[in-house]
Design a protein around this motif. Structure first.
Motif, short mmCIF file in Angstrom:
data_model
loop_
_atom_site.label_atom_id
_atom_site.label_comp_id
_atom_site.label_asym_id
_atom_site.label_seq_id
_atom_site.Cartn_x
_atom_site.Cartn_y
_atom_site.Cartn_z
N ALA A 5 45.71 48.82 81.72
CA ALA A 5 46.37 47.68 82.36
C ALA A 5 46.15 47.71 83.87
N ASP A 6 46.29 48.87 84.48
CA ASP A 6 46.06 49.00 85.92
C ASP A 6 44.64 48.62 86.29
N GLU A 7 43.69 49.07 85.50
CA GLU A 7 42.28 48.82 85.80
C GLU A 7 41.91 47.34 85.69
N ILE A 8 42.48 46.63 84.72
CA ILE A 8 42.11 45.22 84.54
C ILE A 8 43.07 44.26 85.25
N GLY A 9 44.11 44.79 85.88
CA GLY A 9 45.04 43.95 86.63
C GLY A 9 46.02 43.20 85.75
N ALA A 10 46.42 43.83 84.64
CA ALA A 10 47.35 43.20 83.70
C ALA A 10 48.65 43.99 83.66
N THR A 11 49.67 43.38 83.09
CA THR A 11 50.88 44.14 82.82
C THR A 11 50.58 45.03 81.61
N THR A 12 51.37 46.07 81.44
CA THR A 12 51.18 46.96 80.30
C THR A 12 51.34 46.19 79.00
N GLU A 13 52.30 45.29 78.95
CA GLU A 13 52.54 44.49 77.75
C GLU A 13 51.34 43.59 77.43
N SER A 14 50.81 42.92 78.45
CA SER A 14 49.65 42.05 78.24
C SER A 14 48.44 42.85 77.78
N ALA A 15 48.24 44.01 78.38
CA ALA A 15 47.12 44.87 78.00
C ALA A 15 47.28 45.33 76.55
N TYR A 16 48.49 45.69 76.16
CA TYR A 16 48.74 46.15 74.80
C TYR A 16 48.43 45.05 73.79
N VAL A 17 48.88 43.83 74.08
CA VAL A 17 48.61 42.70 73.19
C VAL A 17 47.11 42.48 73.06
N LYS A 18 46.40 42.52 74.18
CA LYS A 18 44.94 42.33 74.17
C LYS A 18 44.26 43.44 73.39
N LEU A 19 44.68 44.69 73.63
CA LEU A 19 44.08 45.83 72.95
C LEU A 19 44.32 45.78 71.45
N ARG A 20 45.50 45.37 71.03
CA ARG A 20 45.78 45.26 69.59
C ARG A 20 44.89 44.19 68.95
N ALA A 21 44.71 43.08 69.65
CA ALA A 21 43.83 42.02 69.13
C ALA A 21 42.39 42.53 69.05
N MET A 22 41.96 43.28 70.06
CA MET A 22 40.61 43.84 70.05
C MET A 22 40.46 44.89 68.95
N GLU A 23 41.53 45.60 68.66
CA GLU A 23 41.48 46.58 67.57
C GLU A 23 41.32 45.86 66.23
N ASP A 24 42.03 44.75 66.07
CA ASP A 24 41.91 43.96 64.84
C ASP A 24 40.50 43.42 64.66
N GLU A 25 39.81 43.16 65.78
CA GLU A 25 38.45 42.63 65.73
C GLU A 25 37.39 43.73 65.68
N GLY A 26 37.81 44.99 65.77
CA GLY A 26 36.89 46.11 65.65
C GLY A 26 36.24 46.58 66.94
N TYR A 27 36.69 46.07 68.08
CA TYR A 27 36.11 46.49 69.37
C TYR A 27 36.57 47.88 69.78
N VAL A 28 37.84 48.18 69.53
CA VAL A 28 38.44 49.44 69.95
C VAL A 28 39.23 50.05 68.80
N GLU A 29 39.51 51.34 68.95
CA GLU A 29 40.36 52.06 68.00
C GLU A 29 41.46 52.73 68.82
N SER A 30 42.57 52.99 68.15
CA SER A 30 43.64 53.67 68.86
C SER A 30 44.23 54.77 68.00
N GLN A 31 44.92 55.65 68.70
CA GLN A 31 45.56 56.77 68.03
C GLN A 31 46.84 57.07 68.80
N LEU A 32 47.89 57.33 68.06
CA LEU A 32 49.16 57.67 68.69
C LEU A 32 49.17 59.17 68.97
#
Length: 87
Positions: free
Chosen positions: A43-70
């Protein structure tokens, strides 16, 4: 009066809003941090709020661009192998 909203840029020709935080920017943000990054640092790197970045990242994960791990209470993101090989 025009209000400036971070991540919301209008195309000068069409007047339409451009995509907020394009996938290329998010992928670059992860790669700039050794290939693994937490939501807040992305979020800091792209200039977004943490919430906005999380929403974007989850959408990108659904599309197969990124993976995440808790890890503990943090979610760590990485670019999928397919996207890494294309570059």
């Amino acid at each position: 009066m025009s209000q400036v909203v971070p991540g919301r840029n209008r195309d000068e020709d069409s007047g339409r809003f451009q995509e907020e935080y394009p996938p290329e920017e998010v992928i670059a943000a992860i790669q700039n941090q050794d290939g693994y990054a937490g939501t807040a640092s992305i979020a800091d790197e792209i200039g977004a709020t943490t919430e906005s970045a999380y929403v974007k990242l989850r959408a990108m994960e659904d599309e197969g661009y990124v993976e995440s791990q808790l890890v503990g209470q943090s979610r760590i993101w990485e670019v999928t192998e397919e996207d890494t090989q294309e570059e």
